[in-house]
Design a protein around this motif. Sequence first.
Motif, mmCIF file in Angstrom:
data_model
loop_
_atom_site.group_PDB
_atom_site.id
_atom_site.type_symbol
_atom_site.label_atom_id
_atom_site.label_comp_id
_atom_site.label_asym_id
_atom_site.label_seq_id
_atom_site.Cartn_x
_atom_site.Cartn_y
_atom_site.Cartn_z
ATOM 1 N N ALA A 1 0.909 -1.170 0.035
ATOM 2 C CA ALA A 1 -0.050 0.090 -0.027
ATOM 3 C C ALA A 1 0.787 1.192 -0.126
ATOM 4 C CB ALA A 1 -1.081 0.002 1.084
ATOM 5 N N ALA A 2 2.096 1.237 0.689
ATOM 6 C CA ALA A 2 2.964 2.537 0.863
ATOM 7 C C ALA A 2 3.592 2.507 -0.542
ATOM 8 C CB ALA A 2 3.822 2.243 1.807
ATOM 9 N N VAL A 3 4.097 1.657 -1.029
ATOM 10 C CA VAL A 3 4.781 1.949 -2.434
ATOM 11 C C VAL A 3 3.752 2.412 -3.560
ATOM 12 C CG1 VAL A 3 5.635 0.526 -4.575
ATOM 13 C CG2 VAL A 3 6.298 -0.045 -2.242
ATOM 14 N N THR A 4 2.297 1.908 -3.576
ATOM 15 C CA THR A 4 1.443 2.303 -4.459
ATOM 16 C C THR A 4 1.002 3.598 -4.056
ATOM 17 O OG1 THR A 4 0.518 0.237 -4.608
ATOM 18 C CG2 THR A 4 -0.859 1.764 -5.479
ATOM 19 N N SER A 5 0.768 3.852 -2.881
ATOM 20 C CA SER A 5 0.371 5.321 -2.402
ATOM 21 C C SER A 5 1.439 6.489 -2.812
ATOM 22 C CB SER A 5 -0.032 5.450 -0.848
ATOM 23 O OG SER A 5 -0.552 6.526 -0.628
ATOM 24 N N SER A 6 2.615 6.240 -2.603
ATOM 25 C CA SER A 6 3.522 7.265 -2.574
ATOM 26 C C SER A 6 3.910 7.370 -4.158
ATOM 27 C CB SER A 6 4.877 6.945 -1.879
ATOM 28 O OG SER A 6 5.433 5.733 -2.374
ATOM 29 N N SER A 7 3.874 6.384 -4.784
ATOM 30 C CA SER A 7 4.068 6.398 -6.495
ATOM 31 C C SER A 7 2.805 7.303 -7.090
ATOM 32 C CB SER A 7 4.632 5.316 -6.880
ATOM 33 O OG SER A 7 3.373 4.335 -6.707
ATOM 34 N N ALA A 8 1.530 7.097 -6.539
ATOM 35 C CA ALA A 8 0.523 7.669 -7.056
ATOM 36 C C ALA A 8 0.587 9.100 -6.504
ATOM 37 C CB ALA A 8 -0.706 6.914 -6.445
ATOM 38 N N SER A 9 1.066 9.666 -5.608
ATOM 39 C CA SER A 9 1.114 11.126 -5.166
ATOM 40 C C SER A 9 2.007 11.751 -6.030
ATOM 41 C CB SER A 9 1.417 11.296 -3.810
ATOM 42 O OG SER A 9 0.291 11.085 -2.908
ATOM 43 N N LEU A 10 3.024 11.173 -6.312
ATOM 44 C CA LEU A 10 4.241 11.882 -7.233
ATOM 45 C C LEU A 10 3.786 12.059 -8.421
ATOM 46 C CD1 LEU A 10 7.142 12.545 -7.584
ATOM 47 C CD2 LEU A 10 7.682 10.445 -8.351
ATOM 48 N N ALA A 11 2.685 11.337 -8.841
ATOM 49 C CA ALA A 11 2.269 11.354 -10.328
ATOM 50 C C ALA A 11 1.465 12.868 -10.485
ATOM 51 C CB ALA A 11 0.794 10.387 -10.581
ATOM 52 N N ILE A 12 1.114 13.613 -9.560
ATOM 53 C CA ILE A 12 0.388 14.896 -9.781
ATOM 54 C C ILE A 12 1.283 16.081 -10.022
ATOM 55 C CG2 ILE A 12 -1.435 14.366 -8.213
ATOM 56 C CD1 ILE A 12 -0.325 16.555 -6.302
ATOM 57 N N ILE A 13 2.687 15.735 -10.289
ATOM 58 C CA ILE A 13 3.897 16.829 -10.715
ATOM 59 C C ILE A 13 4.254 16.480 -12.028
ATOM 60 C CG2 ILE A 13 4.636 17.306 -8.495
ATOM 61 C CD1 ILE A 13 7.356 16.070 -9.413
ATOM 62 N N ILE A 14 3.689 15.173 -12.322
ATOM 63 C CA ILE A 14 4.057 14.607 -14.016
ATOM 64 C C ILE A 14 2.796 15.111 -14.946
ATOM 65 C CG2 ILE A 14 4.746 12.679 -15.264
ATOM 66 C CD1 ILE A 14 5.786 11.495 -12.921
ATOM 67 N N PRO A 15 3.025 15.721 -15.888
ATOM 68 C CA PRO A 15 1.824 16.063 -16.865
ATOM 69 C C PRO A 15 1.198 14.740 -17.359
ATOM 70 C CG PRO A 15 4.052 16.475 -18.013
ATOM 71 C CD PRO A 15 4.352 16.187 -16.649
ATOM 72 N N PRO A 16 -0.004 14.901 -17.709
ATOM 73 C CA PRO A 16 -1.124 15.947 -17.497
ATOM 74 C C PRO A 16 -1.475 15.737 -15.853
ATOM 75 C CG PRO A 16 -2.284 14.512 -18.644
ATOM 76 C CD PRO A 16 -0.729 13.738 -18.615
ATOM 77 N N SER A 17 -1.643 17.048 -15.294
ATOM 78 C CA SER A 17 -1.706 17.184 -13.787
ATOM 79 C C SER A 17 -2.889 17.975 -13.598
ATOM 80 C CB SER A 17 -0.688 17.359 -13.286
ATOM 81 O OG SER A 17 -0.816 17.936 -11.904
ATOM 82 N N ILE A 18 -4.101 17.674 -12.940
ATOM 83 C CA ILE A 18 -5.180 18.280 -12.549
ATOM 84 C C ILE A 18 -4.909 19.640 -11.572
ATOM 85 C CG2 ILE A 18 -7.539 18.539 -11.474
ATOM 86 C CD1 ILE A 18 -8.041 15.698 -12.709
ATOM 87 N N PRO A 19 -4.204 19.372 -10.410
ATOM 88 C CA PRO A 19 -3.760 20.266 -9.655
ATOM 89 C C PRO A 19 -2.682 21.264 -10.369
ATOM 90 C CG PRO A 19 -3.442 18.213 -8.493
ATOM 91 C CD PRO A 19 -3.720 17.953 -9.989
ATOM 92 N N MET A 20 -2.224 21.024 -11.230
ATOM 93 C CA MET A 20 -1.108 21.918 -12.029
ATOM 94 C C MET A 20 -2.284 22.910 -12.839
ATOM 95 S SD MET A 20 2.203 20.248 -13.719
ATOM 96 C CE MET A 20 3.448 19.529 -12.718
ATOM 97 N N ILE A 21 -3.247 22.346 -13.500
ATOM 98 C CA ILE A 21 -4.141 23.220 -14.156
ATOM 99 C C ILE A 21 -4.860 23.924 -13.407
ATOM 100 C CG2 ILE A 21 -6.275 23.056 -15.574
ATOM 101 C CD1 ILE A 21 -5.267 20.344 -16.507
ATOM 102 N N VAL A 22 -5.436 23.471 -12.106
ATOM 103 C CA VAL A 22 -6.034 24.493 -11.171
ATOM 104 C C VAL A 22 -5.100 25.590 -10.685
ATOM 105 C CG1 VAL A 22 -7.212 24.651 -9.001
ATOM 106 C CG2 VAL A 22 -7.589 22.753 -10.275
ATOM 107 N N TYR A 23 -3.860 25.176 -10.490
ATOM 108 C CA TYR A 23 -2.860 26.435 -10.194
ATOM 109 C C TYR A 23 -2.652 27.182 -11.419
ATOM 110 C CZ TYR A 23 1.596 28.597 -9.196
ATOM 111 O OH TYR A 23 2.402 29.681 -8.931
#
Length: 310
Positions: free
Chosen positions: A21-43
Amino acid sequence: ALGSILIPAMKKKGYPGAFAAAVTSSSASLAIIIPPSIPMIVYAVMSQSSVVQLFVAGIVPGVIGGFFLMLAAYITARRRNFPVEETFNLANVRKTAREAALAFLLPVIILGGIFGGVVTATEGAGLAVVASLVIGLVYGEVDFKRLYEAATEGAIQTSSVMLLVAASVLLGEFLTVEQLPQKIAASIMDFTNNKYAVLAILNVFLLVIGFFLHSVAAIILTVPIVMPLVYAVGIDPVHFGIIVTLNLAIGQQTPPVASVLATACSVAKEDIWDVTRENLIFISVLVILLLLVTYVPAIPMTLVEYFYRS
């Protein structure tokens, strides 16, 4: 989506559920700085920055962060003698690449369309959906019941974000009238006008915010407040966008809210505190990446300067 496949498979092979679960969770969070990223679009919307430049700025930190996470997982697996699946086999890689060739076209379609100036970031998202449907039909793997459920869930999530955006407009009007962002910027600059000290203060502020708010909500509520300070001390808004996004990625791993971590725990059926203990090494990696991105601007900004500002 991936956790429901990867976590049971890892547990079946003998990996501890909390580690999976830790491996999957941490790698999934890193994905939001890799395009395309919804948080980047909102920012980008909230800060009036370029979405494409933010996407480009996220590429190098994303690759470095992915390498660091893999290294941390490898070291942990070696130390704890976790099971080994099989030796590397180039023939298997070629076979899998042929089978997944159409799926590999998706990043090319999305990023090629955006960086090539054919579509905007929003249009690229729609194009990706159409391409996914076509590829799914070719593979014969489209489940229309699940497609309907996904569309419904997407509409609900989008509505939630739009409600936040609408509320943030009112909040923005109030902040403008009261000049609260300018007052906060002035008070911090009275304390220090050193850019790196201000970055340290903003990092702490964003990390704390990330403990309690979802990434999109945090961006909508905090970015209008801190941008006057960012401009006042000469921080590039694109550089700051990567810092914000990475801070909130860490927030997705840190209780009490920890939205991504909680989802991984739910899929793995593991206690959140057990997973958090396993996750400490990966959170440490993300914090190291945050410090590198913050204080070595060349990491996120070199490609942006080369393609758009040279």
